[in-house]
Each structure stands twice: as structure tokens, then as C-alpha cells.
Design an enzyme around this catalytic site. Sequence first.
Site, short mmCIF file in Angstrom:
data_model
loop_
_atom_site.label_atom_id
_atom_site.label_comp_id
_atom_site.label_asym_id
_atom_site.label_seq_id
_atom_site.Cartn_x
_atom_site.Cartn_y
_atom_site.Cartn_z
N CYS A 135 -30.31 -20.08 8.97
CA CYS A 135 -29.90 -21.49 8.80
C CYS A 135 -28.80 -21.84 9.78
O CYS A 135 -27.62 -21.51 9.55
CB CYS A 135 -29.45 -21.74 7.36
SG CYS A 135 -28.92 -23.45 7.10
N CYS A 138 -26.06 -24.12 8.43
CA CYS A 138 -25.10 -23.45 7.54
C CYS A 138 -24.12 -22.60 8.35
O CYS A 138 -22.93 -22.60 8.07
CB CYS A 138 -25.80 -22.50 6.56
SG CYS A 138 -27.31 -23.11 5.84
N ASP A 139 -24.61 -21.86 9.30
CA ASP A 139 -23.81 -20.81 9.92
C ASP A 139 -23.45 -21.05 11.38
O ASP A 139 -22.66 -20.29 11.94
CB ASP A 139 -24.57 -19.46 9.81
CG ASP A 139 -24.77 -19.06 8.36
OD1 ASP A 139 -23.90 -19.38 7.53
OD2 ASP A 139 -25.80 -18.44 8.05
#
Length: 313
Positions: A135, A138-139
Amino acid sequence: MIEKVRCLIIGSGPAGYTAAIYASRANLSPLMYEGMQPGGQLTTTTEVENFPGYPEGTTGTALMEDLRKQAERFGADIRFGTVTATDLSSAPYKVTIDGEKIIEADTIIISTGATAKYLGLPDEQKYAGSGVSACATCDGFFYRKMTVAVVGGGDTACEEAIYLAGLASKVFLIVRKNILRASKIMQDRVLENPKIEVLFECETLGLTGDKVVQGANLVKRRGESDESQLHIDIDGFFLAIGHKPNSDIFKPWIETDEVGYIQTVPGTPRTNVAGVFASGDVADPHYRQAITAAGSGCQAAIEAERYLSEKGL
Ligand code: NDP
């Protein structure tokens, strides 16, 4: 033994827990089965910095624990167990848990999520949370001014490569074919981006690094007479080869698209079966964020409450 409930929530990610918070506050006495991975996909990530309300960030596990406690505070009955069969042919709907227990439910909120596909390399496990991610949204933030690789040639891979190019200093896009499968507009954006280098006809053999990812070994034109191997130095390795929505168990009754995402009436969590709602990643091929999942869990609980009140149940 058959147990009867007004609202059954299946799956325990941000969508399921948020549905449980709203449903319990609306006196629906919801029963939730957490599934095989309590807390869902977020428990496999490390830090979460984009969920509103956490100015210092939190971890996926802590966030899910907070949501769970919040749902329990209002009386949600949260249990460990996995749905193994469904019969949604007529209400009340019947759901089998772990092959034995039967629940009869007036309404069901499906929030079983989706599972990111991985290549199946042992190194993906070895470096999970230490440079391997599925992701970018997300990261990606953790890779500012670093070098990353994205695997895949579809719209998701292109979108993630472009997103990461806005943060990282360099992005390799590792594509197994000699073409991108993504839409033309996404292809153009990738090919025109000076920070993205597309490595066509390349497959990943393994990752290298001491504790965290520091590189990837690739093979180009595997099996051809001019097959060659190459190594790239990277700090992050992002999988974007598709997701599998966890909808198989509902398929005889619930309409899905060709990939398996549950189809809902646009703008609502309503499925083709009255009183059965879908929220979170199982019905969302586009956003797949904790906060969008939570929002749709809230919508599903509100819909369940209205449905029960209309039916006088
Ligand atoms: P897709 O299935 O479209 O693409 C998957 C990509 O991963 C393909 O390039 C495929 O390669 C590659 N791949 C699959 N398995 C492997 C493997 N084992 N090793 C290496 N590469 C592999 O998935 P997406 O998640 O990209 O998209 C899903 C759907 O969502 C699509 O319909 C897409 O259009 C849509 N979408 C739309 C967006 C938008 O409109 N903004 C954004 C994101 C997704 P190959 O081509 O060789 O099969």
C-alpha cells in the site's frame, strides 16, 4: 443450535468495527465475527499516519484495538470465528460459523475486506514491515527522497508509482510483460514522469538487505536466449499486482464484478439482497483506505437500522 440476531457483522477491519460502533449505539445489539485475521489488513502494516484523529500517528494494531474497544464499550458482541457457509435465499439469513454454529440474522453487514496479492517470494515475509508493502498510500511517506520499486503493470501499479514519485527520489516500475496493462492515460503519466524508470520484461527473484530491504535481484526476459540478471538498489518494495476481495463465500447470492468486488447501489452500501450491506474493501476497488472503509461501515450500520425499522424488526 441456532442463534438469532438483528444485525450480524462479518469481518473486523475499520469497516466492521465502525459498523459495530454505530449499530450498537443504535441498539441493534450487533454480533460480529472477526474472521481469520482479527483487525484485518491494517494489522499487517506498521505505522498509520493518515487516519484522522491521531496527530502523532499510531500503529495499525493499536488503531484496530481502539476501534474494537470503542465498539465493545457500546455493547457490540465481538467473537472469534469465521463464516464457512451462507444461505441468503430468504430472510432471516443463515450464516454458518466455523462449520457448526448457525446464526440467523435480519440484517448482515459484510466487511470481509480484500487481500493484497503477493508474488509468493519468501523474502516478502522476511521483510514484511521492513521495506515490503502492498500500500503506497499507507507507507509511501516513509520513503521520502529514497529509492523504491513498484511491481505490476496495471492501473494500481501506475497510480502507486506516480504517487511514490511525488515523495521518493526514484521509482522503478517492475513489469513482467513488455507492455503496461494500465489505461492509456496512466501509462502516459508513468512514461512521462522523469522519476519513474520502467523495467519491462522483468521479474523479481529476491530481495537483499540486512534487516531492511536494500535491493532486489531481477531477471530480464526469463527463459529467452538473451535472459539476463540485474540488481537494483532500493529502500522500499511495493506490490501492486492486484487485490482479491474476500467475497467468495457470498457469491451464490451477492452480485460481484468480474474481479469479485461486491457490487453496491452507487453511493450506498446496499447489495442486491435486501437487508444485506457491504462496506470496506470487499466492495471498493478504488480507494481502499482505512478511513473510507470506516465511513462505509458507518453507512452500512445506518442502512441496517433503517431497514430494521421499516420492516418493524
Ligand atoms: P490488474 O489486475 O489490472 O493488474 C495487475 C498487474 O499486476 C498486471 O500488470 C499484471 O501483469 C501484474 N501481475 C499480476 N500478477 C503478477 C505476478 N505474479 N508477477 C508480476 N506481475 C504480476 O490489477 P490492478 O490492481 O492494477 O487494477 C484492478 C482494477 O482496478 C482494474 O480494473 C483497474 O483498471 C482498476 N483500477 C482503476 C484505477 C483508476 O481508474 N484510477 C486505479 C486502480 C485500479 P500482466 O499484465 O502481465 O497480467
